[in-house]
Structures are given as structure tokens and as C-alpha cells.
Write an enzyme that holds these catalytic residues in place. Structure first.
Site, mmCIF file in Angstrom:
data_model
loop_
_atom_site.group_PDB
_atom_site.id
_atom_site.type_symbol
_atom_site.label_atom_id
_atom_site.label_comp_id
_atom_site.label_asym_id
_atom_site.label_seq_id
_atom_site.Cartn_x
_atom_site.Cartn_y
_atom_site.Cartn_z
ATOM 1 N N SER A 1 5.421 -0.467 -2.080
ATOM 2 C CA SER A 1 4.895 -2.092 -2.042
ATOM 3 C C SER A 1 5.505 -3.002 -0.695
ATOM 4 O O SER A 1 4.699 -4.167 -1.581
ATOM 5 C CB SER A 1 4.274 -2.537 -3.723
ATOM 6 O OG SER A 1 3.414 -2.272 -4.600
ATOM 7 N N SER B 1 1.567 -4.326 -3.745
ATOM 8 C CA SER B 1 1.143 -5.217 -3.979
ATOM 9 C C SER B 1 1.800 -6.456 -3.518
ATOM 10 O O SER B 1 1.494 -7.664 -3.972
ATOM 11 C CB SER B 1 1.427 -4.868 -5.395
ATOM 12 O OG SER B 1 3.016 -4.949 -5.457
ATOM 13 N N LYS C 1 7.093 -13.617 -3.724
ATOM 14 C CA LYS C 1 6.848 -13.055 -3.983
ATOM 15 C C LYS C 1 6.311 -13.473 -5.564
ATOM 16 O O LYS C 1 6.845 -13.797 -6.458
ATOM 17 C CB LYS C 1 6.596 -11.474 -4.234
ATOM 18 C CG LYS C 1 5.807 -10.369 -4.950
ATOM 19 C CD LYS C 1 5.592 -8.747 -4.790
ATOM 20 C CE LYS C 1 4.930 -8.213 -5.684
ATOM 21 N NZ LYS C 1 4.872 -6.360 -5.131
#
Length: 536
Positions: free
Chosen positions: A259, A235, A155
């Protein structure tokens, strides 16, 4: 590291609902939730130009990619879809597979599918070179660790030293090169991992705007769910989409509140939100150190344990990781010591959730657990002020540590004001964070209050009902689990009639991470329902 949803529980982060929940103690109903999902899907699937989106650069790999033939691609597709990391290592050790072949295969798939999914923001131009180095080391009898030659993705709030940037999807950080790898990236590399690249995400980990959309960033556009026109989750959306679509063996995402769990559930993946403090947050772009954690996202439960055995550990620069000083995460899930009593938390669920969770409950019953239906109480935990103030203070520290060209939140906000194309959905959460009146002393007191309140709530509830573990749909308990720091594991539980995945989550007490992974693996083996997405 916030998931923008309200899965039928107070305090989860659909910003237009959560702002009311925080002030008025409202619980979003099924109609609110369905309206939220409809908007997410509409925004994620609408075709539109992205003026600041950065296209992936395959220049360093073009010549090698031309050498891949259809037979090799088909063989690797079959091999990688259901093979664990340990099994891939066996193949490489036997000479039937090389890290170079595996890395090229994933680069081919990224080139083939990333324009559809928008799961990657940037590739590591040295990925193929790193893979070849791993192969050479293997030939000479040198194995760095359990991830030797395994291609992973990260990420893009997790720092990597150049040439890869660390941007959190924001235009203001488009050229940001961190001073060094985050500690967990150092650990992955030391274990032999090949870093394929950085994943798209909800910009600023979904803490930029109350109107934000899961998986959207200025630099990456809208991430899509490989299973179809369904919410991709946020996210850690790009990491989830990439792993589910088999664009990497596995990935590392992050969470502040939901997330990891929500995008894993939406993409039929396994993930662990670890006990707070098991994993260092060094050089991960923060929301709040009170709740932030990184965690693995995988296609099977076995790989969760393996990746956690690599990234778990004490970091002298992260005070929360004192809990990890004497904690050794075993690389394989336990095959026994499962809980005697599981509390299945009831919710006003979406269509298909009840059926999927019933299957999960039956699987747990077949393992010898007693599953009882329970109703989790409402809470009044004030998470939002902690996120706002934590963002303001933590971001400045991160930017200073990584020698960024900007100094703090005010610079971000001013840049976006001067470049409106960099703030498609606005930036009111950033602005509130900058001006929030909570003092440092009040912030620390609220963090301590939330942690105690959430811990008491979870432990008291489990003790009252004589429960060892809680079973719930996706991240419907993310408010108490994120503020308490308790671990949560998600595993695929089924699919709605539309084909949209449903995730089941198991919540345990602090440091029960290993047991949760083992239970998820055993339940998954009984269910045997996971199916990969079909991409064309």
C-alpha cells in the site's frame, strides 16, 4: 494498509483473485490483471454523488489566500516541483521564501485541484498559524529540525489530536478525535513540520470488502490519479495523489502489503516501505502488527532519507521497534557502497513494464552493478488469516487507546448494516475478520511461520543466485516482503504509451533501507525520466 492489486504474483491483494491464490495457489495471469485494472479505472473515474463525502473547509485561510498573486504562484510552482526539502530550507534561511508563503501556496493548490482528485479528506485549520509560528521562530534563530516550516500531509489512518479527525475514511469514525498525535506525528512536529491535513485512502486501508476499489472511502469518494485515467493505487492513494500533484511537499502513508509501493508506482513517486520495526505504529489504525508500517512518499529520493531520519526510532509501546534502538537513519542517501549483483525478477508484465524495467536495469549497470534476469519461485505463505485476526484484535486496542466512541469491529459492522450508504462495496472482509476461527495462539504461530518462511525464501533465493538486491516492477513481491518485514524502495522507471507511470522497486535485506534509497537516487539520476502530471 493493503494495496488492492495482483501485479502478476501470487498473494497480492486483488481480493477476488487473492482468495483463490490463498486456497488454490493460483498465479493471476495478464488477462486477470488487465480486467482488474479496467474495473479500478472505471470505478475511480465515473462521476457520481457522494452523500457522505465531507467537503474541505477553507474558512480559516480565505483572507490570506486572496493575497496570493499569479507571479508568486508561478514562482512557487516552479520552485517546489523539483526542489528537495533541504533546498527549500536553504531558500527559507536566505529569506527568499517563508513557511507561510509555502503553506498558502499548497492550500491554494488543494482548493484548486482537490475536487478533481479527492486526495484530501480534511484540512488542518491551524496550518497557516503553525507556518507563521515557524517563520517567527526562524527570525529569532530557533530551528526545530530538518523539517522546520515544511508542509506535509498524512494518510488518514495516522492519528492526530484535534481539531483534525482520524477516520480511515469510514462514516462510523467521522467524528473520531484521537487522544493524541501518533508518535511519528509527534516526531514530525518536533522537527518543525507543518501538517496540511489528512489524505483520502482506500477505506479501512483496503481491508473492508473483496469488491473494494483502490482509493475509495465513504467520506472521501474515489481518489483519482493526477496523471490521467489510470489506477491510482491503494491504499495510500490520497497521499500519493496529493504528493504527485504537488499539493504538499511530501506525505506519510502506510503499508501492510503493497500500500505504499503500488500507489507510489502508479503516481510516479518515490517511497520506502521500511524494515519492519524502524517506524513506530503507535496510534495508526491497524490491520496487523505483524506487517503494518508507515513510510514516506516523496518527489525525490533525497527526501525519503530525510523523512526517515525523522520518523525512525524506538517506541517502548511497540515491541517491533526494538530493532531501531541502535539504528540511526542518516538524513542523506549514500553515494557509494552500491550492490555488485542485482537480480531482475521476471514477470508476465503489463504493456510498457518490460521497457521501463530495461531502462532501470541499464541505469543500474551504468553504476557498476551486474544485473541478471531471475525467476522468483512461487510461495505458499498464508497471509490472509493473519490480516483477518490482526484486524480484529488490533482495532480494539487502537479504539481503546484513542478513547473512541466505539469499541471494536462488531460496532463498525453493525453501523454499516444500519447505514448501507456507508458500505458501497460491502464489508465481507470485516465480517470475516470478526468471525475468523484462528485463536490467539494460532495467530502468533502463523505470524512467526510466515516471517520465517518469507525470510528464508528471500534470503535463500538471493544467496542461491549470489544477489545483493532484487529489481522488480512495482510491488510484485509484496507477499514475501510484507510478511518478512524486509525493506522495499520504489522509484519512477518510465511511462506507458498512454502516459501511465511505471515504478521500479528494489528489495533488500533487513536494515538495508539506506542503501536502497541511495541506489534509487543514483539510478534515478541516470534515468532522468521523471515528469510531473499536467493538471488543468
Amino acid at each position: 494498509m493493503i494495496s488492492a492489486l495482483a501485479l502478476l504474483a501470487e498473494g497480492l491483494v486483488v481480493w477476488w483473485v487473492m482468495s483463490q491464490a490463498a486456497e488454490k495457489r493460483l498465479t493471476p495471469n495478464k488477462r486477470d490483471w488487465e480486467s482488474f485494472v479496467v474495473r479500478q479505472v472505471a470505478e475511480q473515474t465515473t462521476e457520481r454523488p457522494y452523500p457522505l463525502r465531507q467537503k474541505l473547509d477553507f474558512t480559516a485561510f480565505e483572507a490570506a489566500l486572496t493575497q496570493l498573486d499569479e507571479a508568486t504562484l508561478e514562482r512557487l510552482q516552479t520552485l517546489t516541483q523539483k526542489t528537495t526539502i533541504a533546498q527549500l530550507q536553504t531558500e527559507m534561511q536566505a529569506g527568499r521564501l517563508s513557511s507561510e508563503q509555502l503553506t498558502l501556496f499548497y492550500l491554494w493548490r488543494i482548493r484548486r485541484y482537490n475536487d478533481l482528485l479527492r486526495a484530501f479528506l480534511e484540512l488542518n485549520p491551524a496550518a497557516l498559524e503553525e507556518a507563521r509560528t515557524c517563520d517567527q521562530e526562524r527570525q529569532h534563530g530557533k530551528i526545530r529540525g530538518s523539517l522546520h516550516g515544511i508542509p506535509l500531509c498524512l494518510k488518514d489512518n495516522i492519528s492526530t489530536a484535534g481539531p483534525m479527525h482520524t477516520t480511515v475514511g469510514a462514516a462510523v469514525l467521522a467524528e473520531h478525535l484521537a487522544d493524541q498525535d501518533a508518535l511519528i506525528v509527534q516526531k514530525l512536529r518536533a522537527a518543525g513540520a507543518v501538517i496540511l491535513g489528512k489524505n483520502n485512502l482506500s477505506e479501512w486501508a483496503n481491508f473492508m470488502s473483496s469488491q473494494s476499489v483502490n482509493g475509495y472511502s465513504t467520506l472521501g469518494g474515489h481518489t483519482r490519479n493526477p496523471y490521467g485515467p489510470f489506477d491510482v493505487g491503494g491504499s495510500s492513494s490520497g497521499t500519493a495523489s496529493a504528493v504527485a500533484a504537488n499539493l504538499a511537499v511530501a506525505g506519510i502513508g502506510s503499508e501492510t502489503s503493497g500500500s505504499l509501493i503500488y500507489p507510489a508506482a502508479q503516481n510516479s513517486l518515490y517511497t520506502l516501505k521500511p524494515t519492519l520495526g524502524l517506524v513506530s505504529r503507535d496510534r495508526i489504525i491497524p490491520i496487523t502488527a505483524a506487517q503494518d508500517t508507515a513510510g514516506p512518499m516523496t518527489k525525490n529520493a533525497t527526501d525519503l532519507a530525510l523523512l526517515m531520519s525523522v520518523i525512525t526510532g524506538h517506541d517502548p509501546n511497540d515491541i517491533e521497534t526494538r530493532i531501531a534502538q541502535n539504528f540511526v537513519f542518516p538524513p542523506f542517501p549514500p553515494r557509494s557502497l552500491f550492490p555488485a549483483r542485482v537480480g531482475w525478477v521476471q514477470h508476465n508484465q503489463r504493456s510498457g513494464d518490460q521497457e521501463a524495467l530495461e531502462q532501470a536495469a541499464q541505469a543500474l549497470n551504468s553504476l557498476g552493478a551486474e544485473v541478471v534476469k531471475v525467476h522468483f519461485p512461487d510461495s505458499s505463505i498464508e497471509m490472509m488469516p493473519v490480516l483477518h485476526v490482526g484486524m480484529r484484535r488490533g482495532l480494539s486496542l487502537y479504539l481503546q487507546a484513542t478513547q473512541a466512541s466505539i469499541q471494536g469491529l462488531s460496532d463498525v459492522i453493525e453501523y454499516n448494516r444500519q447505514h448501507p450508504e456507508a458500505a458501497l462495496y460491502g464489508q465481507d472482509l470485516l465480517e470475516t475478520s470478526l468471525s475468523h476461527p484462528l485463536s490467539e495462539t494460532e495467530y502468533q504461530a502463523l505470524v512467526a511461520k510466515n516471517r520465517q518462511q518469507a525470510s528464508d525464501l528471500l534470503l535463500g533465493f538471493m544467496q542461491e543466485h549470489r544477489l545483493d538486491v532484487l529489481l522488480t516492477v512495482s510491488n510484485s513481491l509484496s507477499l514475501p516482503t510484507s510478511t518478512s518485514g524486509f525493506p522495499v524502495v520504489n522509484f519512477p522507471a518510465g511511462y506507458r504509451q498512454s502516459g501511465e507511470p511505471v515504478g521500479a522497486s528494489l528489495v533488500g535485506r533487513a536494515l538495508q533501507d539506506t542503501m536502497l534509497i541511495g541506489l534509487a537516487q543514483a539510478a534515478s539520476e541516470r534515468l532522468n525520466i521523471h515528469k510531473p502530471p499536467i493538471l488543468r
